[in-house]
Design an enzyme around this catalytic site. Structure first.
Site, PDB file in Angstrom:
ATOM      1  NE  ARG A   9      27.073  -9.652  17.858  1.00  0.00           N
ATOM      2  CZ  ARG A   9      28.331  -9.445  18.259  1.00  0.00           C
ATOM      3  NH1 ARG A   9      29.244  -9.083  17.387  1.00  0.00           N
ATOM      4  NH2 ARG A   9      28.659  -9.620  19.510  1.00  0.00           N
ATOM      5  CG  ASP A 506      -4.126   5.957 -21.799  1.00  0.00           C
ATOM      6  OD1 ASP A 506      -3.914   6.530 -22.873  1.00  0.00           O
ATOM      7  OD2 ASP A 506      -3.233   5.728 -20.950  1.00  0.00           O
ATOM      8  CG  ASP A 687      -0.974   6.015 -17.804  1.00  0.00           C
ATOM      9  OD1 ASP A 687      -1.640   6.241 -18.833  1.00  0.00           O
ATOM     10  OD2 ASP A 687       0.246   6.289 -17.709  1.00  0.00           O
TER      11      ASP A 687
END
Ligand code: GDG
Length: 733
Positions: A9, A506, A687
């Site tokens: 609003r 990896d 990672d």
């Protein structure tokens, strides 16, 4: 930098009468608070920040007035209306916002409806808001989205405007996970994802922030560190900002001559009576019925107070179109009638009840005049009325009875704090309030006034916007670590120009996503093809360097021609030869460690122990994340003290704890390869923090890439395994 405030609003509603449009002020905590902040910006000599308020103008508007309204809204209110048709607004606002989110977030699951059509309109209106913002946003703008109507908007905005700082503030409580997850799976995930599109998400209290963080951890899998959340490719923050009021506005209005006069008038109207004030929007969360029941019990228990006290009950019409609100209005009317009938007489009406909106000055006169304010919501994000009442007590006399379920109770500890579900407690509090000595009232109110004066709405908004700027500065530094296109080009060129190359990769979390069970993370066609293409080139050596056991690596990747390192460097498979130990090792220690890990896995459902030749691993990815984190800390402590005299290392990886022989790591394994040959191009991807040993051991000219957004010794970060694959594909093409 302009500030774009976005809320459902606008601070006004439009009325269209006889071919003309006019503006009418809108009510509610959000509008009052933000308007006060924006007013303060206008008058400030320190900040010249421009702002625009974007929102719905309160009703569907005849298209022939749209341009006129746009111009008038901009010149009079700095506002930009978003036009939404009546049907959409009905499903969106009366439907999803006020029949699903409002009751559920206020912990009223029985009032909550789950309607797919309403949800679809919720999505549609959020998208319409996004389109409207995109039309007017400028490069340096900052966007601040408000409240539960627009929880999908931050993500939509981030997709279209990645560089624009986006903040979000929730004005209502964020519920505990047990309540939040009553939402259908798809909705709850989309809502959380919508919210974490923001750079900064603010809540009124620490509890709501914690509830939200718990939901993002459990339902999206993103953990946090002191409220800082790292997703696959972004950092953002959730924090607590208890909203204040414009203290001086209420305090100074209270001191105005006309308000004092009004107060005198009230005094003569209610001579000889103590007055209890109750002001709220009509809403079942506000606990108006409970309050009346408490008052009824008070009158029953304390006949000596009859004809000496009166309650001034003001209820502001709100959400008139919704069933529950109409039913509540009927109950309220009946209860007022019952109490007045039961205790009243010709010369005394215990409750003076008015169902209407009060202009500011009469409202403040009532705050300043009444002896007691009863604010007893069953659940309330903050509750500004409580703070406004205290601010208006210029003579510091008056007693606030406040529900412990209002966010404001965290800051207004000197009030008489009650549990609104217990009418006996409310009745007792009333007696205590009416009989409280004036010195005590003064003491309590001084302390509360000081606090709400210091942390007013201006501080609140400045703190939020300042933190939004800081999060964005941090994000820029963070993004600087991401592999940008220039660096990527250079990396690819170096690869192509090189006569001999080595790439360390990896496996889990780097080339493939994590899976609940390690045995399910087997390689897919794409990754096998990629690895074969790299290792099929005689100029390129690929080394898969993993914590996995050698048998699994052999089974999954044996026919890719890649060299392999298992158990973080224990075993090496080089140039098609058999697996060999990098150095002689002894695994007798496993006999002592295994029982400790086994006991721990029995205590934590979903966790299990994996035994490899020279290491043992406790996995807890599938366990309850919070309990697992406590158990993991305990286990690390136990293992460290238990292994003090054994030549092993205890390591915490990604949802695993691993015990392995000392003197083994991925860096040492990488050096084995690097010392055997000279390479023109060296690259490593990983990672986990076990990959940090690898990154640290590489020469300066190597390209090292951390997969994920955490800090690292690697030169660059890449968002996730998908981006790692994308890079590998780009290198090949
Ligand atoms: C939401 C959250 C949170 C009310 N009646 C009149 C009137 N008001 C003004 C009050 C106050 C505001 O409306 C109400 O604010 P609350 O905070 O009490 O409640 P909600 O409207 O439910 O607001 C709430 C708030 O957002 C802010 O984040 O605190 O928890 O539910 O400012 O003064 N103002 C005038 N006449 C009235 O009759 N002038």
């Amino acid at each position: 930098m302009r500030l774009l405030i976005v809320s459902n609003r606008l601070p006004f509603s439009i009325e269209e009468k006889e071919g003309k449009i006019s503006f009418k002020e809108s009510t509610g905590g959000l509008v009052t608070g933000i308007s006060a902040y924006l007013d303060s910006l206008k008058n400030s000599s320190f900040t010249k920040q421009e702002h625009i308020w974007i929102g719905w103008p309160g009703s569907e508007i005849n298209p022939k007035f749209e341009n006129e309204l746009r111009k008038k809204a901009l010149s009079d209110y700095n506002a930009y209306p978003v036009y939404i048709d009546e049907k959409s607004m009905d499903h969106f606002y009366n439907g999803f916002c006020n029949k699903t989110i409002w009751p559920l977030f206020h912990c009223f699951p029985v009032y909550t409806t789950y309607n797919e059509t309403a949800w679809n309109y919720y999505k549609k209106v959020n998208e319409q808001f996004c389109e409207a913002i995109v039309k007017i946003v400028k490069p340096d703008d900052m966007v601040w989205v408000h409240d539960y109507h627009l929880m999908l908007l931050p993500k939509l905005l981030k997709e279209k405007l990645p560089g624009t700082p986006v903040g979000f503030f929730l004005h209502i409580p964020f519920p505990p996970i047990e309540i939040f997850r009553l939402l259908p799976k798809k909705w709850r995930v989309e809502i959380l994802e919508g919210l974490i599109g923001a750079d900064l998400i603010g809540f009124h209290t620490h509890d709501y922030t914690q509830n939200f963080l718990k939901c993002t951890l459990r339902l999206l899998g993103f953990d946090h560190n002191m409220g800082n959340i790292t997703t696959d490719n972004r950092v953002l923050k959730a924090d607590t900002f208890p909203m204040g009021i414009h203290y001086l506005k209420y305090h100074d209005t209270s001191a105005l001559p006309e308000v004092r006069q009004e107060k005198e008038k009230l005094k003569s109207t209610f001579t000889g009576l103590k007055t209890i004030l109750s002001v709220d929007r009509l809403d079942y969360t506000k606990g108006i019925l409970n309050r009346l029941e408490g008052y009824e019990l008070f009158l029953e228990n304390n006949p000596e107070w009859h004809k000496k006290v009166v309650m001034l009950l003001f209820v502001v019409p709100s959400r008139i179109g919704i069933d529950n609100y109409q039913k509540m209005k009927a109950k309220l009317d009946a209860l007022v009638g019952k109490i007045n009938g039961k205790f009243g007489s010709l010369d005394w009406t215990p409750i003076h009840y008015q169902y209407k909106y009060l202009p500011l000055k009469p409202l403040v006169s009532l705050y300043a005049f009444c002896d007691v304010a009863m604010i007893t919501p069953l659940r309330d994000g903050m509750n500004l009325v409580a703070k406004e009442y205290i601010a208006a007590l210029t003579d510091k006399t008056g007693v606030l009875i406040l529900s412990e379920m209002a966010g404001a109770a965290k800051e207004l500890g000197e009030a008489i704090v009650i549990n609104p579900n217990h009418k006996e407690e409310i009745a007792d509090a009333l007696k205590e309030a009416l009989e409280m000595p004036v010195e005590q009232q003064n003491k309590r109110n001084s302390a509360m006034q000081k606090r709400i004066q210091e942390y007013d709405v201006i501080r609140w908004a400045n703190d939020f916007t300042q933190e939004l700027i800081e999060v964005n500065e941090f994000k820029k530094k963070f993004n600087a670590r991401l592999l940008n296109s220039a660096d990527k080009k250079q990396l690819i060129k170096s690869f192509k120009d090189a006569g001999s190359r080595i790439i360390f990769m990896d496996y889990d979390g780097t080339l493939v996503p994590f899976s609940g069970l390690p045995e399910n993370a087997y390689p897919d066609e794409e990754i096998l093809k990629l690895l074969k293409s790299f290792s099929g080139d005689p100029k390129t050596k690929v080394v898969i360097i993993s914590g996995r056991d050698k048998q699994t690596l052999q089974n999954w990747l044996g026919n890719t021609n890649a060299d392999m390192v298992s158990e973080h460097g224990v075993w090496i498979k080089d140039n098609g030869n058999d697996w060999q130990l990098l150095k002689p090792l002894n695994a007798d220690w496993k006999l002592k460690i295994m029982p400790i890990l086994k006991t721990n896995s029995d205590r934590l459902p979903g966790s299990f122990v994996e035994e490899k030749e020279f290491s043992v691993v406790w996995h807890y990815r599938r366990s309850d994340p919070e309990l697992a984190s406590i158990r993991a800390k305990e286990l690390i402590d136990d293992l460290i003290s238990f292994t003090a005299n054994i030549d092993v290392q205890v390591l915490q990886g990604n949802k695993v704890i691993e015990v392995r022989n000392a003197g083994i790591n991925k860096g040492i394994a990488a050096n084995y390869f690097l010392s055997k040959n000279k390479y023109d191009f060296i690259m490593a991807l990983g990672d986990d923090w076990t990959d940090e040993d690898l990154f640290k051991s590489l020469p300066d000219n190597a390209y090292s890439l951390k997969i994920g957004m955490g800090s690292s010794h690697a030169k660059y970060n890449l968002g996730n395994y998908k981006e790692a694959r994308k890079l590998l594909n780009e290198i090949l093409n």
